[in-house]
Write an enzyme that holds these catalytic residues in place. Structure first.
Site, short mmCIF file in Angstrom:
data_model
loop_
_atom_site.label_atom_id
_atom_site.label_comp_id
_atom_site.label_asym_id
_atom_site.label_seq_id
_atom_site.Cartn_x
_atom_site.Cartn_y
_atom_site.Cartn_z
CD GLN A 196 5.39 6.21 -16.60
OE1 GLN A 196 6.24 6.50 -15.78
NE2 GLN A 196 4.34 7.00 -16.84
CB ALA A 237 7.92 5.52 -7.65
CG HIS A 238 7.28 7.36 -12.33
ND1 HIS A 238 6.27 7.45 -13.26
CD2 HIS A 238 6.77 7.88 -11.19
CE1 HIS A 238 5.22 7.99 -12.70
NE2 HIS A 238 5.50 8.26 -11.46
CG ASN A 239 10.43 10.63 -13.41
OD1 ASN A 239 9.60 9.78 -13.69
ND2 ASN A 239 10.93 11.45 -14.29
#
EC number: 2.3.1.191
Lengths: 343, 343, 343
Positions: A196, A237-239
């Protein structure tokens, strides 16, 4: 807590004063529990009758209303907003006292105006603006940048390389920049971790509640725009990208790569699955799972009516048979159309 | 970040190289945003058209496909998995630097290869493998055992006597081994605590997300098998057993004594009530409440369609009357069967 | 773990002993896995058959039952409650060892009986009862008051001015007293923070699970009464009041100003929206969203039946058309009433 004459309040915040200018205000309270040194407000006309009985020293009301005489009022456009500003006057925030506690561990050059409490840890290559507050036990990772006036309460964790704007407030237990949940799957079921490598980038005047988590992006960044307000125990969460001034209530989960527009309001325990696009000015009701993109502003809902358990058992047993129920209605329509009325 | 020639990548990871062997790769990016030093991938044929327009230096594709000529490709069986491995090559994880920070408190004998950051606390009788990383502010309770290479990020808490395997990664705010929620009830409603005398036992290569909690067992242990991946803010109650390589998305709650098989995938905000048995290879959709055991592999779902609020009010008012609706259909069928067509 | 003769157990806890008084008990176990030094219990007559096969040294049973002969039993009114008490005898909690770790930071005068572990921080003006335990990394804010015997596990955070009763147990990652989520909205969408000037006030014998958050009130306090038990990852918003002995399972969210009565039981992942009134002795099922006040004791439910994904798609497509379905039934009824049976 400070106390203040009501004419001083109006002098600072505007609005029209009706009644005694020397009324002393010590505290804020709701209409029904306010005492003779409290200021209250009437935002919802539904509660207008409480004006007759409240013991409040003064009440903030809106212009359209003719309040009962013999009391002190501030007349303004938006009583609740005015009330918030009075609350800020009566509860002024003290600037943190500069200094680094003996048990803190600081490995970067930080401004003399920084307050670092006991046991906090600031790793190397961290860049802080003026008057940043780092609470006890808080950990700021390598290369983090934080703007002026931002407060990290106790036991916050910021992972390496994240950016946080100015005048933010991050509550205890929040974790900013942990790895997103990204894996590729082998044929045999084993998961291969995808590094990540993105960051979390947070704008100015963002508030983040206790134990909320915001994951760093994979490749790209996770972005929280200016003025966003996040309650406790939210998972981002990511992004994910969240637009300016959007407010999200407690326990909401937002899955990876979803974009949320500006000025949205997301109710408590709502969930939004990944890779969606939610436009500006969308309101999502509490407990609602959003499973598709929303292109039009408005209120969206998907939750169930609460029922006594016995009623729920009786009504909800049919949920498994809706398809059969629909088929039987079609069959009845056909029979009636054909005139088939005998068995 | 490292940069690497594409022939070196193929030399290490396999696959067939089409195009210029000296293509230099610096970073990873999605097809639509990749630049001339990025490698990208095409996992879903739906996005095949992006191959024509991408600026990527190279693209990882699957064997079946004939990609547009004039570009550089790596052809392999599983592009997304290959991409994950390239990401690992370009973002190699640095081994933590051995050493114990001055402000850390260590009451056990630990290997010289251990990295213990500022303010971390390792209680007595702790046994660590080689190259364990203990982040700032992390607390490792008495008698805990941790295998080689495991990383505990900042502000993690591990209660006494728990066991964690090797090559695990536990993110900030996670709490492993707090008491399970177990009480017996007195007649007058008072709760008598049942001592939670079991442990949490975690296998190898397990990743645990930020602010996830795993309670210790009562009598027996709570067990997380090898290769399990847990996202953020998951709650796992006492005596739960989770099988190998199962992956669980954020905000899931699993109640006491439930067993989940291997290779399951549980969607975000799903819930699983207690004392259930979920077999291997089960997929549970996001937001789904699992209220009974699942004996057959497959996908299981229970959630509601999102609707504009007005539609929801109109449609969902009927949910309280499904039983009456079913009765009316039956009555209509009876009347038609009898030929009763007049009022 | 201590071991104990069964006649000593009965001597201390009461009940009738059937069988060998010198039976030695070392541990507790469920009937199906108990060994020859374990004591077990039969609370649910459904499992009565396990009495024939269990290897337990002794079993706690209820009075109505005639158990198979040749074994040792304790006969009592409530086997599960008795079992809890035996568990407490066999797992006595050790009093924390008084003392302040060298790396702790204490800015108040505290009793000599206090145990403060490594890296904990106690700010100024804190008042502690006797035998309080403050775990490693825990932060106790300015002006906090904590009653005798209360245990704060590692990495807990208590904000300034909160009150916690005696004999409470607060697990790691819990955050007590962070700001409630209160803002007024400007016309342009910007949020103006309302100072959260209340406190959190917690009674005696309250247990609070890992990563649970309880926000301080705005103006008024947030109040948790005596004997309340809260599981992990619960979010309790500002100004909520929870009555005595209410138990709340993991991942529940309770929005602002809601009042919950005494002896309620709230199932896991349930949600309760704000400004509601839930009376005493209400049970809310897991996963249920409570959207209106509950005036009558009883069990309340709103959740969906789990289905294989294909069935769910088929049945739930109709949820968007319930209104049309109801209209078609009405139309059929009208046609039949009119005798309109031909197309």
């Amino acid at each position: 807590m400070a106390s203040m004459r009501i004419d001083e309040i109006v002098g600072r915040l505007g609005g029209e004063l009706l009644g005694a200018p020397d009324t002393l205000i010590r505290a804020l309270a709701p209409l029904e529990s306010a005492g003779p040194e409290d200021i209250s407000f009437l935002a919802n006309p539904k509660y207008r009758k409480q004006l007759d009985t409240t013991a409040a020293a003064a009440v903030i009301v809106s212009g359209g209303l003719t309040p009962p005489s013999g009391k002190t009022y501030i007349v303004c456009e938006s009583p609740y907003l005015y009330f918030a500003r009075v609350a800020q006057l009566l509860h002024p925030e003290s600037l943190p006292v500069p200094g680094v506690a003996a048990s803190a561990s600081v490995q970067s050059v930080i401004p003399a105006s920084t307050c670092v409490e006991a046991g906090a840890h600031i790793a190397e290559s961290v860049v802080l603006g003026e008057h940043v507050f780092v609470g006890a036990g808080t950990v700021v990772g390598r290369g983090v940048r934080i703007g002026k006036g931002t407060r990290l309460h106790a036991n916050v964790t910021i992972y390496a390389d994240c950016e946080i704007g100015s005048d933010c407030r991050i509550h205890s237990g929040a974790v900013i920049g942990a790895d997103g949940f990204g894996y590729a799957r082998e044929k045999d079921g084993r998961w291969v971790k995808i590094p990540q490598s993105g960051r979390v980038v947070i704008g100015n005047e963002v508030e983040i509640g206790a134990n909320t988590t915001i994951d760093r992006g994979a490749m790209d960044d996770t972005v929280i725009a200016d003025g966003v307000k996040l309650d406790n125990q939210i998972q981002i969460a990511h992004n994910v990208k969240i637009g300016a001034m959007t407010a999200i209530a407690g326990c909401v989960g937002i899955a990876g790569s979803t974009r949320i527009g500006a000025r949205c309001m997301i109710g408590g325990q709502a969930g939004i699955i990944g890779h969606l696009d939610i436009t500006d000015d969308v309101v999502v009701s509490a407990g609602t799972l959003v499973t598709k993109s929303i292109r039009k502003p408005g209120v969206y809902t998907a939750n169930l009516p609460l029922q006594p358990h016995g009623d729920w058992v009786r009504e909800f047993s049919h949920l498994r048979h809706l398809d059969a129920m629909a088929a039987r209605i079609r069959e009845l329509e056909k029979r009636l159309d054909k005139g088939d009325t005998s068995s």
